[in-house]
Write a protein that holds these residues in place. Structure first.
Motif, PDB file in Angstrom:
ATOM      1  N   TYR A  70     -30.748  79.453  10.672  1.00 21.76           N
ATOM      2  CA  TYR A  70     -31.067  80.440   9.650  1.00 21.76           C
ATOM      3  C   TYR A  70     -29.777  80.959   9.024  1.00 21.76           C
ATOM      4  N   GLU A  71     -29.845  81.258   7.748  1.00 21.73           N
ATOM      5  CA  GLU A  71     -28.725  81.933   7.107  1.00 21.73           C
ATOM      6  C   GLU A  71     -28.769  83.425   7.412  1.00 21.73           C
ATOM      7  N   ASN A  72     -29.937  83.938   7.751  1.00 13.72           N
ATOM      8  CA  ASN A  72     -30.082  85.346   8.116  1.00 13.72           C
ATOM      9  C   ASN A  72     -29.622  85.530   9.554  1.00 13.72           C
ATOM     10  N   CYS A  73     -28.469  86.135   9.756  1.00 11.85           N
ATOM     11  CA  CYS A  73     -27.880  86.206  11.088  1.00 11.85           C
ATOM     12  C   CYS A  73     -28.614  87.157  12.024  1.00 11.85           C
ATOM     13  N   ASP A  74     -29.429  88.067  11.490  1.00  8.79           N
ATOM     14  CA  ASP A  74     -30.251  88.897  12.361  1.00  8.79           C
ATOM     15  C   ASP A  74     -31.229  88.018  13.133  1.00  8.79           C
ATOM     16  N   ASN A  75     -31.833  87.070  12.436  1.00  9.62           N
ATOM     17  CA  ASN A  75     -32.751  86.138  13.079  1.00  9.62           C
ATOM     18  C   ASN A  75     -32.006  85.119  13.926  1.00  9.62           C
ATOM     19  N   LEU A  76     -30.810  84.788  13.530  1.00  7.00           N
ATOM     20  CA  LEU A  76     -30.036  83.768  14.232  1.00  7.00           C
ATOM     21  C   LEU A  76     -29.797  84.158  15.686  1.00  7.00           C
ATOM     22  N   ILE A  77     -29.380  85.388  15.936  1.00  9.61           N
ATOM     23  CA  ILE A  77     -29.107  85.833  17.302  1.00  9.61           C
ATOM     24  C   ILE A  77     -30.365  85.736  18.150  1.00  9.61           C
ATOM     25  N   GLU A  78     -31.487  86.182  17.599  1.00 10.46           N
ATOM     26  CA  GLU A  78     -32.746  86.126  18.332  1.00 10.46           C
ATOM     27  C   GLU A  78     -33.157  84.683  18.597  1.00 10.46           C
ATOM     28  N   THR A  79     -32.900  83.814  17.639  1.00  8.60           N
ATOM     29  CA  THR A  79     -33.275  82.407  17.793  1.00  8.60           C
ATOM     30  C   THR A  79     -32.459  81.729  18.881  1.00  8.60           C
ATOM     31  N   VAL A  80     -31.157  81.977  18.886  1.00 11.46           N
ATOM     32  CA  VAL A  80     -30.310  81.413  19.944  1.00 11.46           C
ATOM     33  C   VAL A  80     -30.749  81.951  21.301  1.00 11.46           C
ATOM     34  N   ASP A  81     -31.062  83.236  21.350  1.00  4.60           N
ATOM     35  CA  ASP A  81     -31.509  83.855  22.597  1.00  4.60           C
ATOM     36  C   ASP A  81     -32.770  83.170  23.113  1.00  4.60           C
ATOM     37  N   ARG A  82     -33.740  82.942  22.224  1.00  6.30           N
ATOM     38  CA  ARG A  82     -34.971  82.268  22.632  1.00  6.30           C
ATOM     39  C   ARG A  82     -34.684  80.852  23.117  1.00  6.30           C
ATOM     40  N   SER A  83     -33.770  80.158  22.441  1.00  4.93           N
ATOM     41  CA  SER A  83     -33.429  78.791  22.833  1.00  4.93           C
ATOM     42  C   SER A  83     -32.797  78.752  24.217  1.00  4.93           C
ATOM     43  N   VAL A  84     -31.918  79.708  24.487  1.00  7.04           N
ATOM     44  CA  VAL A  84     -31.245  79.764  25.790  1.00  7.04           C
ATOM     45  C   VAL A  84     -32.252  80.072  26.894  1.00  7.04           C
ATOM     46  N   LEU A  85     -33.104  81.066  26.657  1.00  5.30           N
ATOM     47  CA  LEU A  85     -34.092  81.440  27.672  1.00  5.30           C
ATOM     48  C   LEU A  85     -35.079  80.304  27.916  1.00  5.30           C
ATOM     49  N   SER A  86     -35.428  79.568  26.863  1.00  7.55           N
ATOM     50  CA  SER A  86     -36.315  78.407  27.009  1.00  7.55           C
ATOM     51  C   SER A  86     -35.659  77.326  27.865  1.00  7.55           C
ATOM     52  N   LEU A  87     -34.374  77.091  27.641  1.00  9.73           N
ATOM     53  CA  LEU A  87     -33.660  76.083  28.427  1.00  9.73           C
ATOM     54  C   LEU A  87     -33.558  76.508  29.895  1.00  9.73           C
ATOM     55  N   ILE A  88     -33.311  77.798  30.140  1.00  4.60           N
ATOM     56  CA  ILE A  88     -33.255  78.302  31.512  1.00  4.60           C
ATOM     57  C   ILE A  88     -34.592  78.076  32.211  1.00  4.60           C
ATOM     58  N   GLU A  89     -35.683  78.366  31.506  1.00  7.03           N
ATOM     59  CA  GLU A  89     -37.016  78.181  32.080  1.00  7.03           C
ATOM     60  C   GLU A  89     -37.263  76.709  32.432  1.00  7.03           C
ATOM     61  N   LYS A  90     -36.886  75.808  31.529  1.00 10.11           N
ATOM     62  CA  LYS A  90     -37.077  74.378  31.777  1.00 10.11           C
ATOM     63  C   LYS A  90     -36.248  73.920  32.971  1.00 10.11           C
ATOM     64  N   LYS A  91     -35.003  74.380  33.055  1.00 14.06           N
ATOM     65  CA  LYS A  91     -34.142  73.992  34.168  1.00 14.06           C
ATOM     66  C   LYS A  91     -34.683  74.515  35.502  1.00 14.06           C
ATOM     67  N   ARG A  92     -35.160  75.761  35.498  1.00 11.18           N
ATOM     68  CA  ARG A  92     -35.721  76.328  36.716  1.00 11.18           C
ATOM     69  C   ARG A  92     -36.968  75.569  37.165  1.00 11.18           C
ATOM     70  N   ASP A  93     -37.854  75.274  36.199  1.00 11.29           N
ATOM     71  CA  ASP A  93     -39.065  74.519  36.526  1.00 11.29           C
ATOM     72  C   ASP A  93     -38.723  73.142  37.094  1.00 11.29           C
ATOM     73  N   SER A  94     -37.743  72.492  36.479  1.00 11.52           N
ATOM     74  CA  SER A  94     -37.343  71.163  36.923  1.00 11.52           C
ATOM     75  C   SER A  94     -36.777  71.189  38.336  1.00 11.52           C
ATOM     76  N   GLU A  95     -35.948  72.192  38.618  1.00 10.24           N
ATOM     77  CA  GLU A  95     -35.331  72.284  39.940  1.00 10.24           C
ATOM     78  C   GLU A  95     -36.363  72.645  41.017  1.00 10.24           C
ATOM     79  N   VAL A  96     -37.301  73.533  40.686  1.00 13.11           N
ATOM     80  CA  VAL A  96     -38.356  73.886  41.637  1.00 13.11           C
ATOM     81  C   VAL A  96     -39.226  72.666  41.932  1.00 13.11           C
ATOM     82  N   ALA A  97     -39.582  71.902  40.891  1.00 15.33           N
ATOM     83  CA  ALA A  97     -40.393  70.699  41.080  1.00 15.33           C
ATOM     84  C   ALA A  97     -39.652  69.666  41.932  1.00 15.33           C
ATOM     85  N   ARG A  98     -38.353  69.573  41.750  1.00 13.14           N
ATOM     86  CA  ARG A  98     -37.567  68.620  42.538  1.00 13.14           C
ATOM     87  C   ARG A  98     -37.547  69.002  44.011  1.00 13.14           C
ATOM     88  N   ARG A  99     -37.486  70.289  44.280  1.00 14.83           N
ATOM     89  CA  ARG A  99     -37.378  70.755  45.663  1.00 14.83           C
ATOM     90  C   ARG A  99     -38.732  70.854  46.365  1.00 14.83           C
TER      91      ARG A  99
END
Length: 262
Positions: A70-99
């Motif tokens: 986004y060119e609107n940086c107010d939305n940009l910060i929120e978007t990056v935040d959502r992307s990071v939290l989504s990746l954390i969730e995927k990594k946690r799910d993957s590691e729990v499933a592996r164990r």
């Protein structure tokens, strides 16, 4: 094991960012190997925003792929935040499933542990909860002024009230160098280039901070990456310097090399 630095300059109208290019693979002295000139850690989000990432290259790529630009940086910060939290969730799910098996997810584990403070499942939860994505800096423009967001996942981005910020294993040395140089956001772009570069070199004392360097300048006109000519001038001036400031002649050389800024 890296260094990423961001500094506001030109009274907030510009910013300078720098990072090393080293990547360390494996763990333990016998298993580790280093690539001094690996992928860039400065990632362009928009024409007026960058993400500096101190973690794994693959994690940065996943965050960027999941982030809508986004060119609107107010939305940009929120978007990056959502992307990071989504990746954390995927990594946690993957590691729990592996164990514990494919039918388990992180939320399943949370519910299973409940209020317990010990036991095998509690131990797994403690290990998985600490998913490491590396520290980050987001530099973006808001109301024609640049600002820095420091990001220590899974904690959401925190706006830095300082004129500069540094993350990675060399961060403490970079911040000390900028403090000693009495860095302020009133610095001209050429002065900021020199002082931030000097801070990056100070951080190289730490194992895992590489010598190869990426730098960029963010202005109202967009992002300009520092050329090898600019980096060579900065190193030459650093070797010659007797003070923390560049001379007028050096400043003119830097402005010319970066495209006539200031």
């Amino acid at each position: 094991m890296t260094i990423c630095i961001a500094a506001i300059c030109d009274k907030g109208k510009s910013a300078v960012v720098v990072a090393d290019r080293m990547a360390v693979f494996g763990s333990g002295s016998l298993l580790e190997f280093k690539l001094d000139d690996h992928a860039s850690k400065i990632h362009e989000l928009t024409t007026h925003a960058v993400l500096l990432h101190s973690g794994r290259t693959t994690d940065a790529e996943l965050i960027l792929a999941d982030t809508k630009i986004y060119e609107n940086c107010d939305n940009l910060i929120e978007t990056v935040d959502r992307s990071v939290l989504s990746l954390i969730e995927k990594k946690r799910d993957s590691e729990v499933a592996r164990r514990l098996g494919s039918s388990f997810k992180y939320e399943t584990l949370l519910n299973a542990v409940g209020n317990a403070s010990s036991g095998p499942l509690y131990e797994v939860l403690q290990q998985v909860r600490g998913t490491d994505l590396g520290e980050m800096l987001i530099v973006s423009m808001k109301d024609e002024q640049y600002e820095i967001q420091a990001y220590y996942p899974p904690v959401s981005p925190i706006r830095s009230d300082l004129h500069y910020a540094a993350v990675g294993s060399g961060g403490i040395y970079a911040r000390a160098a900028l403090t000693i140089q009495q860095y302020t956001s009133n610095a001209k772009v050429s002065e900021a280039l020199f002082q931030v570069y000097s801070a990056k070199k100070a951080a190289e004392i730490v194992y895992g901070v590489g010598e190869p360097t990426d730098m960029a300048v963010l202005t109202a006109d967009g992002i300009r990456k520092a050329s090898n000519e600019t980096l060579n001038l900065l190193e030459k001036f650093r070797q010659e310097k007797s003070k923390f400031m560049v001379t007028e002649e050096q400043s003119l050389s830097l402005k010319k090399s970066i495209g006539g800024l200031d």
